[in-house]
Scaffold this motif. Structure first.
Motif, PDB file in Angstrom:
ATOM      1  N   TYR A  73     -61.865 -23.446  37.387  1.00 46.02           N
ATOM      2  CA  TYR A  73     -61.502 -24.637  38.149  1.00 46.02           C
ATOM      3  C   TYR A  73     -62.676 -25.064  39.024  1.00 46.02           C
ATOM      4  CZ  TYR A  73     -61.046 -22.088  42.547  1.00 46.02           C
ATOM      5  OH  TYR A  73     -61.309 -21.365  43.679  1.00 46.02           O
ATOM      6  N   ARG A  74     -62.672 -26.339  39.432  1.00 47.46           N
ATOM      7  CA  ARG A  74     -63.632 -26.852  40.409  1.00 47.46           C
ATOM      8  C   ARG A  74     -62.840 -27.562  41.494  1.00 47.46           C
ATOM      9  NH1 ARG A  74     -68.192 -30.337  37.591  1.00 47.46           N
ATOM     10  NH2 ARG A  74     -66.367 -31.445  36.861  1.00 47.46           N
ATOM     11  N   LEU A  75     -63.315 -27.456  42.728  1.00 48.64           N
ATOM     12  CA  LEU A  75     -62.614 -28.026  43.872  1.00 48.64           C
ATOM     13  C   LEU A  75     -63.592 -28.783  44.759  1.00 48.64           C
ATOM     14  CD1 LEU A  75     -60.026 -28.134  45.704  1.00 48.64           C
ATOM     15  CD2 LEU A  75     -60.890 -26.065  46.773  1.00 48.64           C
ATOM     16  N   ILE A 102     -53.780 -34.408  46.706  1.00 48.25           N
ATOM     17  CA  ILE A 102     -54.520 -33.671  45.697  1.00 48.25           C
ATOM     18  C   ILE A 102     -54.560 -34.527  44.442  1.00 48.25           C
ATOM     19  CG2 ILE A 102     -54.519 -31.633  44.229  1.00 48.25           C
ATOM     20  CD1 ILE A 102     -53.225 -30.112  46.514  1.00 48.25           C
ATOM     21  N   LYS A 103     -55.742 -34.782  43.962  1.00 49.87           N
ATOM     22  CA  LYS A 103     -55.930 -35.500  42.706  1.00 49.87           C
ATOM     23  C   LYS A 103     -56.511 -34.480  41.735  1.00 49.87           C
ATOM     24  CE  LYS A 103     -57.073 -40.151  41.409  1.00 49.87           C
ATOM     25  NZ  LYS A 103     -55.814 -40.776  41.553  1.00 49.87           N
ATOM     26  N   TYR A 104     -55.949 -34.396  40.536  1.00 47.17           N
ATOM     27  CA  TYR A 104     -56.346 -33.334  39.614  1.00 47.17           C
ATOM     28  C   TYR A 104     -56.329 -33.830  38.175  1.00 47.17           C
ATOM     29  CZ  TYR A 104     -51.378 -33.063  38.651  1.00 47.17           C
ATOM     30  OH  TYR A 104     -50.089 -33.371  38.299  1.00 47.17           O
ATOM     31  N   VAL A 105     -57.122 -33.176  37.355  1.00 46.92           N
ATOM     32  CA  VAL A 105     -57.147 -33.427  35.924  1.00 46.92           C
ATOM     33  C   VAL A 105     -57.585 -32.131  35.246  1.00 46.92           C
ATOM     34  CG1 VAL A 105     -59.525 -34.299  35.879  1.00 46.92           C
ATOM     35  CG2 VAL A 105     -57.923 -35.026  34.131  1.00 46.92           C
ATOM     36  N   LYS A 106     -57.006 -31.844  34.100  1.00 50.99           N
ATOM     37  CA  LYS A 106     -57.397 -30.640  33.349  1.00 50.99           C
ATOM     38  C   LYS A 106     -58.718 -30.918  32.645  1.00 50.99           C
ATOM     39  CE  LYS A 106     -55.651 -26.947  30.707  1.00 50.99           C
ATOM     40  NZ  LYS A 106     -54.616 -26.022  30.836  1.00 50.99           N
ATOM     41  N   ASN A 107     -59.652 -29.977  32.731  1.00 52.17           N
ATOM     42  CA  ASN A 107     -60.986 -30.133  32.152  1.00 52.17           C
ATOM     43  C   ASN A 107     -61.204 -28.989  31.170  1.00 52.17           C
ATOM     44  OD1 ASN A 107     -63.633 -30.568  31.548  1.00 52.17           O
ATOM     45  ND2 ASN A 107     -64.336 -30.704  33.665  1.00 52.17           N
ATOM     46  N   ASP A 108     -60.981 -29.251  29.901  1.00 46.32           N
ATOM     47  CA  ASP A 108     -61.092 -28.204  28.877  1.00 46.32           C
ATOM     48  C   ASP A 108     -62.533 -27.841  28.545  1.00 46.32           C
ATOM     49  OD1 ASP A 108     -58.347 -27.839  28.583  1.00 46.32           O
ATOM     50  OD2 ASP A 108     -58.188 -29.595  27.279  1.00 46.32           O
ATOM     51  N   ARG A 109     -63.487 -28.600  29.043  1.00 49.41           N
ATOM     52  CA  ARG A 109     -64.898 -28.266  28.793  1.00 49.41           C
ATOM     53  C   ARG A 109     -65.381 -27.131  29.681  1.00 49.41           C
ATOM     54  NH1 ARG A 109     -68.186 -33.607  29.098  1.00 49.41           N
ATOM     55  NH2 ARG A 109     -66.358 -34.922  29.176  1.00 49.41           N
ATOM     56  N   ILE A 127     -54.482 -19.833  40.053  1.00 49.84           N
ATOM     57  CA  ILE A 127     -54.759 -21.103  39.383  1.00 49.84           C
ATOM     58  C   ILE A 127     -54.746 -20.876  37.881  1.00 49.84           C
ATOM     59  CG2 ILE A 127     -56.465 -22.932  39.061  1.00 49.84           C
ATOM     60  CD1 ILE A 127     -57.202 -22.582  41.984  1.00 49.84           C
ATOM     61  N   LEU A 128     -53.959 -21.687  37.184  1.00 50.29           N
ATOM     62  CA  LEU A 128     -53.639 -21.442  35.781  1.00 50.29           C
ATOM     63  C   LEU A 128     -54.718 -21.838  34.785  1.00 50.29           C
ATOM     64  CD1 LEU A 128     -49.914 -22.565  35.824  1.00 50.29           C
ATOM     65  CD2 LEU A 128     -50.808 -20.237  35.803  1.00 50.29           C
ATOM     66  N   GLY A 129     -55.530 -22.796  35.086  1.00 55.52           N
ATOM     67  CA  GLY A 129     -56.491 -23.230  34.083  1.00 55.52           C
ATOM     68  C   GLY A 129     -57.704 -23.886  34.675  1.00 55.52           C
ATOM     69  N   PRO A 130     -58.529 -24.457  33.792  1.00 53.98           N
ATOM     70  CA  PRO A 130     -59.756 -25.118  34.247  1.00 53.98           C
ATOM     71  C   PRO A 130     -59.478 -26.536  34.741  1.00 53.98           C
ATOM     72  CG  PRO A 130     -59.640 -25.182  31.870  1.00 53.98           C
ATOM     73  CD  PRO A 130     -58.449 -24.399  32.331  1.00 53.98           C
ATOM     74  N   TYR A 131     -59.003 -26.651  35.952  1.00 52.00           N
ATOM     75  CA  TYR A 131     -58.696 -27.952  36.540  1.00 52.00           C
ATOM     76  C   TYR A 131     -59.852 -28.424  37.409  1.00 52.00           C
ATOM     77  CZ  TYR A 131     -53.790 -27.737  35.212  1.00 52.00           C
ATOM     78  OH  TYR A 131     -52.615 -27.698  34.509  1.00 52.00           O
ATOM     79  N   ASP A 132     -60.022 -29.732  37.473  1.00 50.72           N
ATOM     80  CA  ASP A 132     -60.894 -30.360  38.458  1.00 50.72           C
ATOM     81  C   ASP A 132     -59.968 -30.907  39.540  1.00 50.72           C
ATOM     82  OD1 ASP A 132     -63.130 -29.785  36.997  1.00 50.72           O
ATOM     83  OD2 ASP A 132     -63.410 -31.811  36.226  1.00 50.72           O
ATOM     84  N   LEU A 191     -66.966 -36.435  40.344  1.00 50.80           N
ATOM     85  CA  LEU A 191     -65.787 -36.867  41.090  1.00 50.80           C
ATOM     86  C   LEU A 191     -65.193 -38.143  40.505  1.00 50.80           C
ATOM     87  CD1 LEU A 191     -66.757 -36.329  44.826  1.00 50.80           C
ATOM     88  CD2 LEU A 191     -65.171 -34.993  43.472  1.00 50.80           C
ATOM     89  N   ASN A 192     -66.026 -39.027  39.986  1.00 53.98           N
ATOM     90  CA  ASN A 192     -65.537 -40.275  39.413  1.00 53.98           C
ATOM     91  C   ASN A 192     -64.569 -40.021  38.268  1.00 53.98           C
ATOM     92  OD1 ASN A 192     -66.951 -41.894  41.167  1.00 53.98           O
ATOM     93  ND2 ASN A 192     -68.712 -42.107  39.807  1.00 53.98           N
ATOM     94  N   PHE A 193     -64.824 -39.007  37.447  1.00 50.77           N
ATOM     95  CA  PHE A 193     -63.928 -38.690  36.333  1.00 50.77           C
ATOM     96  C   PHE A 193     -62.534 -38.341  36.851  1.00 50.77           C
ATOM     97  CE2 PHE A 193     -62.060 -35.526  33.443  1.00 50.77           C
ATOM     98  CZ  PHE A 193     -61.934 -36.320  32.309  1.00 50.77           C
ATOM     99  N   VAL A 194     -62.461 -37.547  37.909  1.00 48.09           N
ATOM    100  CA  VAL A 194     -61.168 -37.170  38.483  1.00 48.09           C
ATOM    101  C   VAL A 194     -60.478 -38.382  39.088  1.00 48.09           C
ATOM    102  CG1 VAL A 194     -59.994 -35.686  40.154  1.00 48.09           C
ATOM    103  CG2 VAL A 194     -61.986 -34.833  38.932  1.00 48.09           C
ATOM    104  N   TYR A 195     -61.212 -39.225  39.781  1.00 48.05           N
ATOM    105  CA  TYR A 195     -60.620 -40.411  40.390  1.00 48.05           C
ATOM    106  C   TYR A 195     -60.069 -41.374  39.335  1.00 48.05           C
ATOM    107  CZ  TYR A 195     -62.265 -39.229  45.069  1.00 48.05           C
ATOM    108  OH  TYR A 195     -62.469 -38.627  46.279  1.00 48.05           O
ATOM    109  N   GLN A 196     -60.735 -41.491  38.190  1.00 52.21           N
ATOM    110  CA  GLN A 196     -60.294 -42.421  37.155  1.00 52.21           C
ATOM    111  C   GLN A 196     -59.163 -41.871  36.309  1.00 52.21           C
ATOM    112  OE1 GLN A 196     -63.874 -43.284  35.010  1.00 52.21           O
ATOM    113  NE2 GLN A 196     -64.736 -44.538  36.655  1.00 52.21           N
ATOM    114  N   LYS A 197     -59.228 -40.613  35.913  1.00 52.04           N
ATOM    115  CA  LYS A 197     -58.288 -40.043  34.946  1.00 52.04           C
ATOM    116  C   LYS A 197     -57.215 -39.160  35.565  1.00 52.04           C
ATOM    117  CE  LYS A 197     -60.879 -41.393  31.405  1.00 52.04           C
ATOM    118  NZ  LYS A 197     -60.539 -42.475  30.549  1.00 52.04           N
TER     119      LYS A 197
END
Length: 116
Positions: free
Chosen positions: A42-44, A31-38, A77-82, A14-20
Motif C-alpha cells: 500500500y501507499r499512503l 479517505i480517498k482510495y483506489v486498488k493499485n495492482d501494479r 491492510i488487505l492489499g496494494p491500495y493507494d 496523487l492525481n491517479f487517486v483523485y481521478q479514479k
C-alpha cells in the motif's frame, strides 16, 4: 512515520487517486482510495492544507499523528491500495490518539481496506 516504501513520490501519483478513487468521508478527514495492482504494498499520503493551519509545525504534527496510526496497524491492510487522507480540521492536533485511531480505522473498515 511510515517507511519510504509506503509513501507516495511525486504529484502525478496523487492525481491517479483523485481521478479514479472512491471516497469515505468522516467528520475530521476523508479517505480517498483506489486498488493499485501494479504494486505489492500500500501507499499512503496525508494532505493537510494551509487553510487548516498557517503553521507548518501544526500541519506536520497532524500528518505525523495520522501516519503513525496507520503504521501501527499496517499488517491489517488487505492489499496494494493507494490511499490519500485529506484533513478538514485542526482539531486533530488536540484529539487523543485513541480517538484518532478509532476514527481512522472505522473509515478504513468502511472502505474495506482493512480486515474487520
Amino acid at each position: 512515520m511510515i517507511s519510504r516504501l509506503h509513501r507516495f513520490h511525486g504529484h502525478n501519483s496523487l492525481n491517479f487517486v483523485y481521478q479514479k478513487g472512491e471516497t469515505v468521508r468522516g467528520p475530521l478527514c476523508s479517505i480517498k482510495y483506489v486498488k493499485n495492482d501494479r504494486r505489492s504494498n500500500y501507499r499512503l499520503a496525508v494532505v493537510v492544507s494551509k487553510k487548516i493551519s498557517k503553521s507548518a509545525v501544526t500541519r506536520n504534527r497532524i500528518r505525523r499523528r495520522l501516519y503513525e496510526t496507520v503504521r501501527l496497524k499496517e499488517s491489517l491492510i488487505l492489499g496494494p491500495y493507494d490511499i490519500v487522507m485529506t484533513v478538514f480540521s485542526e482539531e486533530l492536533t488536540k484529539l487523543p490518539i485513541a480517538d484518532i485511531e478509532k476514527m481512522v480505522f472505522s473509515q478504513l473498515k468502511q472502505a474495506k481496506i482493512i480486515a474487520k
